[in-house]
Design a protein around this motif. Structure first.
Motif, PDB file in Angstrom:
ATOM      1  N   LEU A 177       0.803  -1.221   0.000  1.00 21.79           N
ATOM      2  CA  LEU A 177       0.000   0.000   0.000  1.00 21.79           C
ATOM      3  C   LEU A 177       0.837   1.272   0.000  1.00 21.79           C
ATOM      4  O   LEU A 177       0.286   2.370  -0.048  1.00 21.79           O
ATOM      5  N   GLY A 178       2.143   1.144   0.063  1.00 21.25           N
ATOM      6  CA  GLY A 178       2.994   2.325   0.104  1.00 21.25           C
ATOM      7  C   GLY A 178       2.838   3.149   1.364  1.00 21.25           C
ATOM      8  O   GLY A 178       3.106   4.354   1.373  1.00 21.25           O
ATOM      9  N   HIS A 204      10.170  -4.373  -2.225  1.00 24.13           N
ATOM     10  CA  HIS A 204       9.194  -3.986  -3.248  1.00 24.13           C
ATOM     11  C   HIS A 204       8.339  -2.860  -2.664  1.00 24.13           C
ATOM     12  O   HIS A 204       7.442  -3.103  -1.854  1.00 24.13           O
ATOM     13  N   GLY A 205       8.644  -1.640  -3.074  1.00 29.37           N
ATOM     14  CA  GLY A 205       7.934  -0.497  -2.514  1.00 29.37           C
ATOM     15  C   GLY A 205       6.911   0.098  -3.469  1.00 29.37           C
ATOM     16  O   GLY A 205       6.986  -0.083  -4.680  1.00 29.37           O
ATOM     17  N   HIS A 206       5.953   0.791  -2.887  1.00 27.97           N
ATOM     18  CA  HIS A 206       4.994   1.580  -3.664  1.00 27.97           C
ATOM     19  C   HIS A 206       5.100   3.028  -3.208  1.00 27.97           C
ATOM     20  O   HIS A 206       5.527   3.310  -2.092  1.00 27.97           O
ATOM     21  N   GLN A 211       6.578   7.982  -0.411  1.00 26.53           N
ATOM     22  CA  GLN A 211       7.739   7.520   0.360  1.00 26.53           C
ATOM     23  C   GLN A 211       8.513   6.406  -0.346  1.00 26.53           C
ATOM     24  O   GLN A 211       9.396   5.792   0.245  1.00 26.53           O
ATOM     25  N   GLY A 212       8.199   6.139  -1.604  1.00 21.38           N
ATOM     26  CA  GLY A 212       8.782   4.979  -2.269  1.00 21.38           C
ATOM     27  C   GLY A 212      10.296   4.989  -2.334  1.00 21.38           C
ATOM     28  O   GLY A 212      10.951   3.997  -1.992  1.00 21.38           O
ATOM     29  N   VAL A 213      10.889   6.097  -2.776  1.00 23.57           N
ATOM     30  CA  VAL A 213      12.349   6.156  -2.850  1.00 23.57           C
ATOM     31  C   VAL A 213      12.951   6.148  -1.447  1.00 23.57           C
ATOM     32  O   VAL A 213      13.941   5.455  -1.186  1.00 23.57           O
TER      33      VAL A 213
END
Length: 316
Positions: A177-178, A204-206, A211-213
């Protein structure tokens, strides 16, 4: 320092929420272009039910069209031992066996509780290994669940420590859900790294909450050695309300600067991303692509730089 591998997941997670289905030939062309540009690893599809996720219904056709050398760098998402058997029969060498840490999401995503998916994993591992392939343990909703809220990290660790997962070469932790913060990503990756030091950790980010990076870099600092992204930040989970785009491949590459990446390659990836998003009718979510397209012609990572003052050679 060990170089961090980027896996582009555009053709799996990236396509899940799109309303447009790409032709198989176009997908194969994208695979080959990404590999040609130097992207080390790709997700090329899923064995999810085609009636539920139509854009991925031709995954086995994509696999069958690729060479053995190409397939060494490609992964296929699976959720059952039967999926594994079908994937390896088509030629896949690498499969990502996914289950959700949250029972509610596992039921929505796969149709059973997490224990049932875990109980089937030894058969999935055996099938993959017997075919000479590799298998990952992929844990969706490792941080939060769209139905149950925050996920207890101890629940993640119990799955990671379960002997039925032995044989998986990697552990993939998904912020589906990031919603994870950098501190949460760092803490969970560190605990999993301590529990399974022999396994490569994949994050594995969203980027749903921007906030992904940041969470990816925190995961890398805590021990992750492979990270996932999608061109233009495309994607999301169709079975997770509130989930939107993946962390953008272009943003991750600009931040990580792997040895194979140069400005010309990043510009080429942005061009490919733009073409694909236009075909799909999707908007670009990558901030790096916005930067690449800026008029900052004194900065080597922009497209403008390559066309100013005769400096084309600097980005070739």
């Amino acid at each position: 320092m060990t170089e961090i591998l980027l896996r582009d997941v555009t053709l799996r997670d990236g396509l899940q929420l799109t309303g447009t289905t790409l032709p198989t030939e176009r997908k194969v062309g994208i695979v080959r272009e990404l590999l040609r540009l130097g992207v080390p690893s790709l997700e090329v599809g899923s064995l999810a039910r085609p009636d539920l996720v139509p854009p991925l219904g031709d995954t086995l056709d994509v696999v069958a069209a690729l060479t053995p050398e190409e397939l060494e760098r490609c992964w296929v998402w699976v959720a059952t031992p039967r999926h594994v058997a079908r994937a390896v029969e088509a030629g896949a060498r690498n499969v990502q066996y996914c289950l959700s840490v949250s029972d509610a999401h596992n039921r929505a995503n796969i149709g059973r509780d997490a224990e049932a998916s875990l109980a089937a994993m030894p058969d999935a591992i055996e099938t993959a290994l017997d075919a000479g392939g590799r298998i990952q343990l992929c844990l969706a909703t490792a941080f939060t669940c769209p139905f149950d809220g925050p996920v207890d990290p101890d629940r993640v660790l119990r799955i990671v420590d379960d002997p039925r997962t032995e044989g998986a070469v990697d552990v993939v932790l998904c912020d589906t859900l990031g919603q994870a913060t950098p501190a949460e990503a760092s803490a969970l990756v560190a605990r999993v790294h301590q529990a399974r030091p022999e396994a490569r950790l994949v994050y594995h980010g969203h980027d749903t909450w921007g906030q992904g990076v940041a969470t990816t870099l925190a995961a890398v600092a805590a021990g992750a050695r492979m990270v996932d992204g999608a061109l233009g930040g495309l994607g999301g989970c169709p079975f997770a309300p509130g989930a939107s785009g993946n962390t953008a491949t272009e943003d991750l590459l600009f931040a990580l600067r792997p040895d194979w990446l140069d400005p010309a390659t990043l510009v080429a990836l942005a061009d490919l991303s733009g073409e694909l998003l236009a075909e799909l009718g999707e908007r670009n979510r990558s901030r790096a692509v916005e930067g690449i397209r800026s008029r900052a012609d004194a900065f080597p990572w922009t497209a403008a730089y390559s066309h100013s003052d005769g400096r084309e050679e600097a980005v070739r």
